[in-house]
Design a protein around this motif. Structure first.
Motif, PDB file in Angstrom:
ATOM      1  N   GLY B  42      -9.940   8.840  10.354  1.00  0.00           N
ATOM      2  CA  GLY B  42      -9.695   7.403   9.612  1.00  0.00           C
ATOM      3  C   GLY B  42      -8.371   6.921   9.297  1.00  0.00           C
ATOM      4  N   PRO B  43      -8.135   5.761   9.167  1.00  0.00           N
ATOM      5  CA  PRO B  43      -6.844   5.274   8.801  1.00  0.00           C
ATOM      6  C   PRO B  43      -5.981   5.861   7.608  1.00  0.00           C
ATOM      7  CG  PRO B  43      -8.305   3.471   9.094  1.00  0.00           C
ATOM      8  CD  PRO B  43      -9.157   4.566   9.124  1.00  0.00           C
ATOM      9  N   GLN B  44      -4.853   6.348   7.683  1.00  0.00           N
ATOM     10  CA  GLN B  44      -4.073   6.716   6.535  1.00  0.00           C
ATOM     11  C   GLN B  44      -3.094   5.653   6.115  1.00  0.00           C
ATOM     12  OE1 GLN B  44      -2.674  10.579   8.386  1.00  0.00           O
ATOM     13  NE2 GLN B  44      -3.677  11.507   6.599  1.00  0.00           N
ATOM     14  N   PHE B  45      -3.036   5.612   4.987  1.00  0.00           N
ATOM     15  CA  PHE B  45      -2.220   4.504   4.153  1.00  0.00           C
ATOM     16  C   PHE B  45      -0.627   4.849   4.525  1.00  0.00           C
ATOM     17  CE2 PHE B  45      -1.009   1.336   1.422  1.00  0.00           C
ATOM     18  CZ  PHE B  45      -0.098   1.853   0.471  1.00  0.00           C
ATOM     19  N   ILE B  46       0.307   3.879   4.999  1.00  0.00           N
ATOM     20  CA  ILE B  46       1.683   4.212   5.178  1.00  0.00           C
ATOM     21  C   ILE B  46       2.298   3.494   3.887  1.00  0.00           C
ATOM     22  CG2 ILE B  46       3.601   3.833   6.561  1.00  0.00           C
ATOM     23  CD1 ILE B  46       1.710   3.460   8.977  1.00  0.00           C
ATOM     24  N   PHE B  47       2.256   2.420   3.843  1.00  0.00           N
ATOM     25  CA  PHE B  47       2.820   1.752   2.474  1.00  0.00           C
ATOM     26  C   PHE B  47       2.390   0.255   2.600  1.00  0.00           C
ATOM     27  CE2 PHE B  47       6.779   1.745   5.746  1.00  0.00           C
ATOM     28  CZ  PHE B  47       6.221   0.662   6.466  1.00  0.00           C
ATOM     29  N   GLN B  48       2.779  -0.282   1.199  1.00  0.00           N
ATOM     30  CA  GLN B  48       2.052  -1.623   1.161  1.00  0.00           C
ATOM     31  C   GLN B  48       3.440  -2.890   0.787  1.00  0.00           C
ATOM     32  OE1 GLN B  48       0.417  -2.721  -2.880  1.00  0.00           O
ATOM     33  NE2 GLN B  48      -1.483  -3.111  -1.580  1.00  0.00           N
ATOM     34  N   TYR B  49       3.417  -3.694   1.034  1.00  0.00           N
ATOM     35  CA  TYR B  49       4.505  -4.696   0.795  1.00  0.00           C
ATOM     36  C   TYR B  49       4.097  -5.959  -0.127  1.00  0.00           C
ATOM     37  CZ  TYR B  49       8.291  -2.471   3.018  1.00  0.00           C
ATOM     38  OH  TYR B  49       9.363  -1.504   3.401  1.00  0.00           O
ATOM     39  N   TYR B  50       4.837  -6.182  -1.104  1.00  0.00           N
ATOM     40  CA  TYR B  50       4.172  -7.285  -1.995  1.00  0.00           C
ATOM     41  C   TYR B  50       5.630  -8.008  -2.615  1.00  0.00           C
ATOM     42  CZ  TYR B  50       2.763 -10.107  -6.181  1.00  0.00           C
ATOM     43  OH  TYR B  50       2.286 -10.983  -6.984  1.00  0.00           O
ATOM     44  N   GLU B  51       5.946  -9.386  -2.544  1.00  0.00           N
ATOM     45  CA  GLU B  51       6.989  -9.778  -2.910  1.00  0.00           C
ATOM     46  C   GLU B  51       8.332  -9.461  -2.267  1.00  0.00           C
ATOM     47  OE1 GLU B  51       6.959 -10.118  -7.249  1.00  0.00           O
ATOM     48  OE2 GLU B  51       5.781 -11.715  -7.162  1.00  0.00           O
ATOM     49  N   GLU B  52       8.222  -9.286  -0.793  1.00  0.00           N
ATOM     50  CA  GLU B  52       9.321  -8.550  -0.212  1.00  0.00           C
ATOM     51  C   GLU B  52       9.795  -7.142  -0.486  1.00  0.00           C
ATOM     52  OE1 GLU B  52      12.167 -11.649   0.895  1.00  0.00           O
ATOM     53  OE2 GLU B  52      11.100 -13.014  -0.127  1.00  0.00           O
ATOM     54  N   GLU B  53       8.866  -6.399  -1.352  1.00  0.00           N
ATOM     55  CA  GLU B  53       9.468  -5.187  -1.812  1.00  0.00           C
ATOM     56  C   GLU B  53       8.246  -4.109  -1.373  1.00  0.00           C
ATOM     57  OE1 GLU B  53      12.311  -6.175  -5.570  1.00  0.00           O
ATOM     58  OE2 GLU B  53      10.464  -4.776  -5.638  1.00  0.00           O
ATOM     59  N   GLU B  54       8.586  -2.919  -1.243  1.00  0.00           N
ATOM     60  CA  GLU B  54       7.691  -1.792  -0.922  1.00  0.00           C
ATOM     61  C   GLU B  54       7.180  -1.315  -2.226  1.00  0.00           C
ATOM     62  OE1 GLU B  54       8.454   1.673   1.914  1.00  0.00           O
ATOM     63  OE2 GLU B  54       7.941   2.777  -0.031  1.00  0.00           O
ATOM     64  N   ARG B  55       5.862  -1.498  -2.275  1.00  0.00           N
ATOM     65  CA  ARG B  55       5.397  -1.092  -3.784  1.00  0.00           C
ATOM     66  C   ARG B  55       4.605   0.107  -3.893  1.00  0.00           C
ATOM     67  NH1 ARG B  55       6.988  -5.141  -7.525  1.00  0.00           N
ATOM     68  NH2 ARG B  55       7.384  -7.016  -6.300  1.00  0.00           N
ATOM     69  N   GLN B  56       4.095   0.582  -2.610  1.00  0.00           N
ATOM     70  CA  GLN B  56       3.310   1.880  -2.694  1.00  0.00           C
ATOM     71  C   GLN B  56       3.628   2.393  -1.438  1.00  0.00           C
ATOM     72  OE1 GLN B  56       2.015   3.093  -5.325  1.00  0.00           O
ATOM     73  NE2 GLN B  56       1.793   1.039  -6.548  1.00  0.00           N
ATOM     74  N   ARG B  57       3.422   3.718  -1.286  1.00  0.00           N
ATOM     75  CA  ARG B  57       3.910   4.591  -0.098  1.00  0.00           C
ATOM     76  C   ARG B  57       2.970   5.722  -0.114  1.00  0.00           C
ATOM     77  NH1 ARG B  57       8.368   4.229   3.351  1.00  0.00           N
ATOM     78  NH2 ARG B  57       8.572   6.091   5.058  1.00  0.00           N
ATOM     79  N   GLY B  58       2.451   5.947   1.136  1.00  0.00           N
ATOM     80  CA  GLY B  58       1.763   7.450   1.235  1.00  0.00           C
ATOM     81  C   GLY B  58       2.803   8.191   1.767  1.00  0.00           C
TER      82      GLY B  58
END
Lengths: 114, 114
Positions: B42-58
């Motif tokens: 299954g897919p594994q979460f790497i990171f999430q970007y919002y408002e040009e910033e990294e908000r969450q990271r796996g």
């Protein structure tokens, strides 16, 4: 800790018979739960989601899932399988557990026989 | 509506090289998440970007980095490639960062490291 377990790696059904894809989850906080489908060479598509409203969730293409907190399960069902349902299905849990976390299960491959 | 588009579709790199993958979100979406899907998993979460910033990271090493541009498109960069980085890299876009938000996925970039 947060985790999701899809209990079957492969499920095979005949066209017109019911489908059951099993998913158990573990989450310290109230989770959101999703089922996604992945057809070959296509992107993941959302089938349905549970977000603490009704425990029986209806999705697209006749699929539905029931959230059972006591059993920590979110099994996906469909009354009658169609050939076009053959694909990979992923159960997903998402919650704020020390930060936003989204975890996919390993997937269940659904085969539909004519 | 073009949906989520990723480029390139396939890529072959040599161990130790660097790679950049690109993602354009669905129209109206402002959040981009990246996932790694190894074969048969299954897919594994790497990171999430919002408002040009990294908000969450796996749980991925610093070799994996990203960027989001003012038009909400995003890049995933991987340095010092390892054979184990071979996978399908999926981009997902959504409106907002809430855990209940439906994510729309692209078809992915297949990266092969030799």
């Amino acid at each position: 800790a947060q985790s999701v377990t899809q209990l079957d790696s492969h499920v095979s059904v005949s066209e017109g018979t019911p489908v059951l894809l099993r998913c158990n989850y573990s989450s310290s906080y109230s989770p959101s739960l999703f089922w996604y489908v992945q057809h070959p060479n296509k992107g993941l598509q959302l089938l349905l989601k549970y977000t603490s409203a009704a425990t029986l969730v209806k999705g697209i293409n006749g699929f539905e899932a029931e959230f059972k907190k006591s059993e920590t399960s979110f099994h996906l069902t469909k009354p009658s399988a169609h050939m076009s349902d053959a694909a990979e299905y992923f159960c997903v849990v998402s919650s704020y557990t020390g930060g936003f976390k989204t975890i996919f299960g390993a997937g269940t491959r659904l085969f539909v026989k004519a | 509506d073009a949906g989520v588009t990723q480029s390139p579709t396939h890529l072959i790199k040599t161990r130790g090289q660097q790679v950049t993958l690109r993602c354009s979100p669905k129209s109206g979406h402002d959040t981009v998440s990246w996932y790694q899907q190894a074969l048969g998993q299954g897919p594994q979460f790497i990171f999430q970007y919002y408002e040009e910033e990294e908000r969450q990271r796996g749980n991925f090493p610093d070799r994996f980095s990203g960027h989001q541009f003012p038009n909400y498109s995003s890049e995933l960069n991987v340095n010092a490639l390892l054979l184990g980085d071979s996978a399908l890299y999926l981009c997902a876009s959504s409106f907002g960062t809430g855990m209940n938000t439906e994510a729309f996925f692209g078809q992915g970039t297949r990266l092969t490291v030799v």
